[in-house]
Design an enzyme around this catalytic site. Structure first.
Site, PDB file in Angstrom:
ATOM      1  N   ASP A   1       0.836  -1.201   0.000  1.00 30.66           N
ATOM      2  CA  ASP A   1       0.000   0.000   0.000  1.00 30.66           C
ATOM      3  C   ASP A   1       0.867   1.246   0.000  1.00 30.66           C
ATOM      4  O   ASP A   1       0.574   2.229  -0.675  1.00 30.66           O
ATOM      5  CB  ASP A   1      -0.901   0.021   1.244  1.00 30.66           C
ATOM      6  CG  ASP A   1      -2.005  -1.018   1.149  1.00 30.66           C
ATOM      7  OD1 ASP A   1      -2.064  -1.715   0.103  1.00 30.66           O
ATOM      8  OD2 ASP A   1      -2.791  -1.136   2.107  1.00 30.66           O
TER       9      ASP A   1
ATOM     10  N   ASP B   1       0.694   4.211  -2.604  1.00 28.53           N
ATOM     11  CA  ASP B   1       0.338   5.569  -2.176  1.00 28.53           C
ATOM     12  C   ASP B   1       1.382   6.578  -2.628  1.00 28.53           C
ATOM     13  O   ASP B   1       1.065   7.695  -3.013  1.00 28.53           O
ATOM     14  CB  ASP B   1       0.212   5.638  -0.644  1.00 28.53           C
ATOM     15  CG  ASP B   1      -1.011   4.874  -0.158  1.00 28.53           C
ATOM     16  OD1 ASP B   1      -1.879   4.570  -1.004  1.00 28.53           O
ATOM     17  OD2 ASP B   1      -1.081   4.573   1.052  1.00 28.53           O
TER      18      ASP B   1
ATOM     19  N   SER C   1     -33.543  -7.856 -22.532  1.00 28.77           N
ATOM     20  CA  SER C   1     -33.626  -8.621 -21.290  1.00 28.77           C
ATOM     21  C   SER C   1     -33.469 -10.106 -21.622  1.00 28.77           C
ATOM     22  O   SER C   1     -33.152 -10.452 -22.759  1.00 28.77           O
ATOM     23  CB  SER C   1     -34.978  -8.333 -20.665  1.00 28.77           C
ATOM     24  OG  SER C   1     -35.016  -8.886 -19.392  1.00 28.77           O
ATOM     25  N   LEU C   2     -33.701 -10.966 -20.649  1.00 26.30           N
ATOM     26  CA  LEU C   2     -33.578 -12.409 -20.896  1.00 26.30           C
ATOM     27  C   LEU C   2     -34.857 -13.109 -20.494  1.00 26.30           C
ATOM     28  O   LEU C   2     -35.508 -12.717 -19.526  1.00 26.30           O
ATOM     29  CB  LEU C   2     -32.437 -12.992 -20.053  1.00 26.30           C
ATOM     30  CG  LEU C   2     -31.008 -12.634 -20.419  1.00 26.30           C
ATOM     31  CD1 LEU C   2     -30.055 -13.164 -19.360  1.00 26.30           C
ATOM     32  CD2 LEU C   2     -30.649 -13.213 -21.784  1.00 26.30           C
TER      33      LEU C   2
ATOM     34  N   LYS D   1     -25.206 -15.599 -13.305  1.00 30.78           N
ATOM     35  CA  LYS D   1     -26.064 -14.433 -13.508  1.00 30.78           C
ATOM     36  C   LYS D   1     -25.954 -13.561 -12.263  1.00 30.78           C
ATOM     37  O   LYS D   1     -26.428 -13.930 -11.190  1.00 30.78           O
ATOM     38  CB  LYS D   1     -27.510 -14.864 -13.736  1.00 30.78           C
ATOM     39  CG  LYS D   1     -28.426 -13.700 -14.085  1.00 30.78           C
ATOM     40  CD  LYS D   1     -29.795 -14.206 -14.501  1.00 30.78           C
ATOM     41  CE  LYS D   1     -30.681 -13.109 -15.046  1.00 30.78           C
ATOM     42  NZ  LYS D   1     -30.876 -11.983 -14.155  1.00 30.78           N
TER      43      LYS D   1
ATOM     44  N   LYS E   1     -25.763 -19.067 -22.888  1.00 33.92           N
ATOM     45  CA  LYS E   1     -25.719 -18.360 -24.175  1.00 33.92           C
ATOM     46  C   LYS E   1     -25.153 -19.272 -25.247  1.00 33.92           C
ATOM     47  O   LYS E   1     -24.257 -20.068 -24.967  1.00 33.92           O
ATOM     48  CB  LYS E   1     -24.795 -17.140 -24.069  1.00 33.92           C
ATOM     49  CG  LYS E   1     -25.225 -16.131 -23.039  1.00 33.92           C
ATOM     50  CD  LYS E   1     -24.213 -15.010 -22.877  1.00 33.92           C
ATOM     51  CE  LYS E   1     -24.717 -14.079 -21.776  1.00 33.92           C
ATOM     52  NZ  LYS E   1     -23.745 -13.085 -21.376  1.00 33.92           N
TER      53      LYS E   1
ATOM     54  N   CYS F   1     -42.049  -2.755  29.306  1.00 36.10           N
ATOM     55  CA  CYS F   1     -41.252  -3.917  28.887  1.00 36.10           C
ATOM     56  C   CYS F   1     -42.142  -5.163  28.869  1.00 36.10           C
ATOM     57  O   CYS F   1     -42.810  -5.461  29.858  1.00 36.10           O
ATOM     58  CB  CYS F   1     -40.077  -4.128  29.831  1.00 36.10           C
ATOM     59  SG  CYS F   1     -39.219  -5.684  29.513  1.00 36.10           S
TER      60      CYS F   1
ATOM     61  N   CYS G   1     -33.984  -6.628  34.628  1.00 42.70           N
ATOM     62  CA  CYS G   1     -35.056  -7.292  33.867  1.00 42.70           C
ATOM     63  C   CYS G   1     -34.628  -8.731  33.564  1.00 42.70           C
ATOM     64  O   CYS G   1     -33.534  -8.961  33.049  1.00 42.70           O
ATOM     65  CB  CYS G   1     -35.300  -6.532  32.560  1.00 42.70           C
ATOM     66  SG  CYS G   1     -36.406  -7.387  31.430  1.00 42.70           S
TER      67      CYS G   1
HETATM   68  S1  IVH Z   1     -26.741 -11.329 -20.927  1.00 45.95           S
HETATM   69  C1  IVH Z   1     -29.166  -9.768 -24.530  1.00 45.95           C
HETATM   70  N1  IVH Z   1     -25.295 -12.295 -18.948  1.00 45.95           N
HETATM   71  O1  IVH Z   1     -29.571 -10.047 -16.168  1.00 45.95           O
HETATM   72  C2  IVH Z   1     -28.485 -10.433 -23.371  1.00 45.95           C
HETATM   73  N2  IVH Z   1     -27.030 -10.771 -18.416  1.00 45.95           N
HETATM   74  O2  IVH Z   1     -32.360 -10.706 -16.642  1.00 45.95           O
HETATM   75  C3  IVH Z   1     -28.504  -9.614 -22.188  1.00 45.95           C
HETATM   76  N3  IVH Z   1     -27.223 -10.234 -16.040  1.00 45.95           N
HETATM   77  O3  IVH Z   1     -30.258  -7.250 -18.176  1.00 45.95           O
HETATM   78  C4  IVH Z   1     -28.084 -10.206 -20.929  1.00 45.95           C
HETATM   79  N4  IVH Z   1     -25.546 -11.491 -15.353  1.00 45.95           N
HETATM   80  O4  IVH Z   1     -28.464  -7.017 -16.355  1.00 45.95           O
HETATM   81  C5  IVH Z   1     -26.320 -11.493 -19.295  1.00 45.95           C
HETATM   82  N5  IVH Z   1     -23.925 -13.195 -17.290  1.00 45.95           N
HETATM   83  C6  IVH Z   1     -24.933 -12.391 -17.648  1.00 45.95           C
HETATM   84  C7  IVH Z   1     -25.645 -11.637 -16.689  1.00 45.95           C
HETATM   85  C8  IVH Z   1     -26.705 -10.842 -17.119  1.00 45.95           C
HETATM   86  C9  IVH Z   1     -26.490 -10.651 -14.987  1.00 45.95           C
HETATM   87  C10 IVH Z   1     -28.385  -9.321 -15.965  1.00 45.95           C
HETATM   88  C11 IVH Z   1     -28.388  -8.243 -17.024  1.00 45.95           C
HETATM   89  C12 IVH Z   1     -29.645  -8.460 -17.812  1.00 45.95           C
HETATM   90  C13 IVH Z   1     -30.488  -9.219 -16.847  1.00 45.95           C
HETATM   91  C14 IVH Z   1     -31.548 -10.054 -17.570  1.00 45.95           C
END
Ligand code: IVH
Length: 668
Positions: free
Chosen positions: A35, A39, A84-85, A116, A285, A403, A424
């Site tokens: 550190d 610093d 979103s998913l 996730k 994915k 109490c 108490c």
């Molecule tokens: S992929 C089009 N990968 O979960 C694909 N999302 O419920 C977009 N998230 O909006 C998402 N970990 O904020 C992806 N390993 C991960 C993730 C992740 C967290 C969140 C992200 C997304 C949401 C969807």
């Protein structure tokens, strides 16, 4: 005045070094320098930047915090929508989705499986390697520009290790421990705690004043990208590149085998509690990026990815009643009794409501439907009532003005209700429980129920009385027989020799936890010194503030407390000071290998240490005994090579038992 060339070069060199050290420290958790050295570099850079302000650039490591508070966040458009998913909630749904993806692709598919992260999503826009903008997800098309806040996050690089233009997407998260500490502070201030690390992360990121965000320990973990100058062929390749650019990104699991995905899902669900960050599932994915376009998108989510969700950590249930519990300092805590509900594999029937202020702010009524959460190993808490589900039969929660245990006067101190009656019985019961707890005197078998009985039967009127109990006394308690009374009696005798810091902790002085007790033991060589310490003496210790100092002085000034301590010594309690605590196992070094049936390793370690022995992690020639459990590891061979005696678990326990007897008999 022109800036000399050497200065420019030195500034560049310093910045590069600091960026590298930051990366090793924050992203890799593997500091390269001390550190002090770090610093010093930073101090030198600041000095040069002060002397030559024209050298300051927004991507300098000195510029993480600095922007003034805003009135509101400007809006910003994502160049590629942030979708979103879709969710799969169990193994069957996961299998079904994997099958559909394969069917749609019409070929064999490789998957990239990532955790996730349960936080809030953020896009970081880099132009030629420099962070220019940070945008929240918003509605997926337009988000809020939170650049000054994002800049304060330690794992958001202001400049990448390569000068590329790329939009990096990821999750802003708060580590679980930081979340718990933040909540503890909020509760003590009478403010509503955050329901979960996700809300804490989002709430901290969305502060109009970036200086507040800077104080919150946030992390940024990468999961995707928007527009990118680099063309990626595989998601796993992208994640690797993200790490090379300076980000924290998960090491994904890549497979073509559905059963491996399921196994991975089970493993992660089982270990999620032991992970630093809150996870709400896995994201599965398609690994081949060129396949993404072919598979396409629905209105809100891609067809090439989905979330495999874990069991929810939040459930709704009914609030049946609120009971008030009196703690050892007299603080009266509201506790919710709930209709039992399973949350992430655990049946929850009680939840804390923290204190009276938070109870009022929550606005819950008895009979309400409420949202309950259980995050990891944290005590379940009520997040909010659901007023829409009220029927009119709900009743307000009565706030006690006396109490609930002794009927004594109640006062409010900050957000807490407090029973002022020092004698108490509920306070005494809680104090006994604390005195007997693992990190204090560690009296095995003296829990809530027995403590209550001891007080009810009048056998214990103050903490010292615990050490005066005879076997005959214990036999008077309902449920105790010859053997159980003997066991508890022996446990009490054994506990009487206690390390100094644990003795201090056991007293239950308000705001003196284990860490403070250790500090006190280090700074005051003997209890007499601590008992005489003034507020000023105490405040000289780093880590002890005025409130704690006051509480300590007040505790030792109290005549009742002083008498109780004296009595403990009369009844045989002996403090083992650091410099004289040589137990029967002094000088003996134990190493464990394999699984123990008796107890967790931490417990076995403590048993050895209490008797003056020590525990090492690996076998060396200095080791006295190797304790061998089930499925021993390579330590066994090593010990045999060195000729170190081994003990079976039974032999080890017998040795502990005998050493303990020697203590009780007084010739340890
Ligand atoms: S992929 C089009 N990968 O979960 C694909 N999302 O419920 C977009 N998230 O909006 C998402 N970990 O904020 C992806 N390993 C991960 C993730 C992740 C967290 C969140 C992200 C997304 C949401 C969807």
């Amino acid at each position: 005045m022109a800036v000399p060339k050497e200065v420019k070069e030195e500034v560049e060199r310093l910045r590069e070094l600091i960026r590298k050290y930051d990366y090793y420290y924050y992203v890799l958790n593997n500091p390269l320098v001390s550190d002090a050295e770090y610093d010093e570099l930073k101090r030198r850079l600041m000095e040069l930047e002060q002397r030559y302000p024209e050298l300051i650039t927004p991507d300098s490591p000195t510029q993480k915090v600095g922007a003034p508070p805003r009135r509101e966040f400007p809006q910003a458009r994502h160049s590629v929508p942030m979708l979103s998913l879709d969710d799969a909630r169990n193994e069957q749904e996961i299998r079904e989705r994997l099958r559909r993806i394969r069917e749609l692709a019409g070929m064999d598919v490789e998957f990239c499986v990532e955790p996730k992260f349960d936080g809030t999503s953020l896009e970081l826009v880099y132009e030629k390697g420099v962070l220019v903008r940070a945008i929240t997800r918003g509605d997926g098309y337009v988000g809020e520009d939170v650049t000054p806040n994002a800049r304060t996050i330690r794992t958001v690089p202001l400049r990448l290790f390569e000068d590329v233009s790329i939009e990096i997407r990821g999750e802003v998260v708060m580590p679980k421990r930081a979340f718990q500490e933040l909540n503890k502070r909020l509760i003590e201030e009478g403010q509503r705690p955050f329901a979960n690390p996700r809300n804490a992360a989002a709430g901290s990121l969305m502060q109009l004043d970036p200086r507040i965000t800077a104080q919150r320990p946030l992390d940024f973990i990468v999961w995707g990208f928007g527009k990118s100058e680099i063309e990626f062929k595989k998601q796993s390749e992208f994640l690797k590149k993200a790490r090379e650019l300076g980000f924290k990104a998960p090491d994904p699991f890549v497979t073509k085998d559905d059963e491996e995905i399921i196994r991975h899902y089970r493993e992660w669900e089982a270990k999620r509690d032991s992970y630093d960050y809150e996870l709400d599932g896995l994201v599965i994915k398609v690994n081949d990026i060129p396949l993404w376009d072919r598979l396409g998108y629905t209105a809100r989510a891609p067809r090439w990815a989905f979330a495999a969700k874990f069991k929810p950590r939040e459930r709704t249930t009914r609030l049946l009643n609120v009971v008030w519990q009196v703690g050892r300092t007299g603080i009266i805590t509201p506790v919710a009794e709930l209709e039992p509900v399973e949350i992430g594999g655990v049946i929850v029937s009680r939840a804390t409501l923290h204190n009276v202020e938070i109870l009022k702010k929550l606005g819950v009524m008895i009979g309400d439907w409420v949202v309950v959460s259980r995050a990891g190993d944290v005590i379940p808490q009520i997040i909010k009532p659901i007023p829409e589900r009220r029927t009119g039969k709900e009743r307000p929660v009565p706030i006690p003005d006396r109490c609930p245990v002794c009927g004594g006067e109640v006062v409010q101190e900050g957000p807490y209700l407090k029973c002022v009656n020092a004698s108490c019985p509920a306070r005494l019961v809680a104090s006994i429980k604390h005195l007997a707890s693992r990190d204090a005197f560690d009296v095995e078998g003296l829990g809530d129920k027995t403590a209550r009985l001891l007080v009810e039967k009048g056998l214990v009127k103050d903490l010292a009385d615990v050490f005066k109990l005879t076997k005959e006394d214990l036999l008077k308690l309902p449920g105790f027989a010859e053997v159980s009374a003997e066991q508890l009696y022996l446990a009490i005798q054994r506990s009487k020799k206690v390390p100094y810091h644990r003795f201090i902790y056991a007293l239950g002085i308000p705001s003196v936890g284990q860490a403070t007790a250790k500090l006190l033991a280090q700074h005051f060589p003997r209890l007499e010194d601590l008992m005489k310490a003034t507020k000023l003496d105490l405040m000289k210790i780093k880590g002890i503030g005025p409130e704690t100092a006051n509480a300590i002085v007040k505790y030792f000034q109290d005549e009742h407390n002083r008498r109780t301590i004296q009595k403990m010594f009369q009844y045989g309690v002996k403090i083992l000071y650091e410099d004289e605590s040589r137990g029967p196992l002094a000088g003996k070094i134990f190493v464990f290998t394999g699984e123990l049936d008796c107890c967790p390793r931490s417990k076995a370690k403590k048993m050895v240490e209490e008797l003056g022995g020590s525990v090492a992690n690996s076998v060396s020639r200095k080791v006295t005994y190797l304790v061998v459990g089930k499925n021993p590891g390579s330590k066994l061979q090593k010990a045999q090579r060195y000729g170190i005696p081994t003990l079976s678990e039974e032999e080890f326990l017998r040795m502990i038992e005998e050493a303990r007897k020697r203590i009780v008999e007084g010739n340890g």
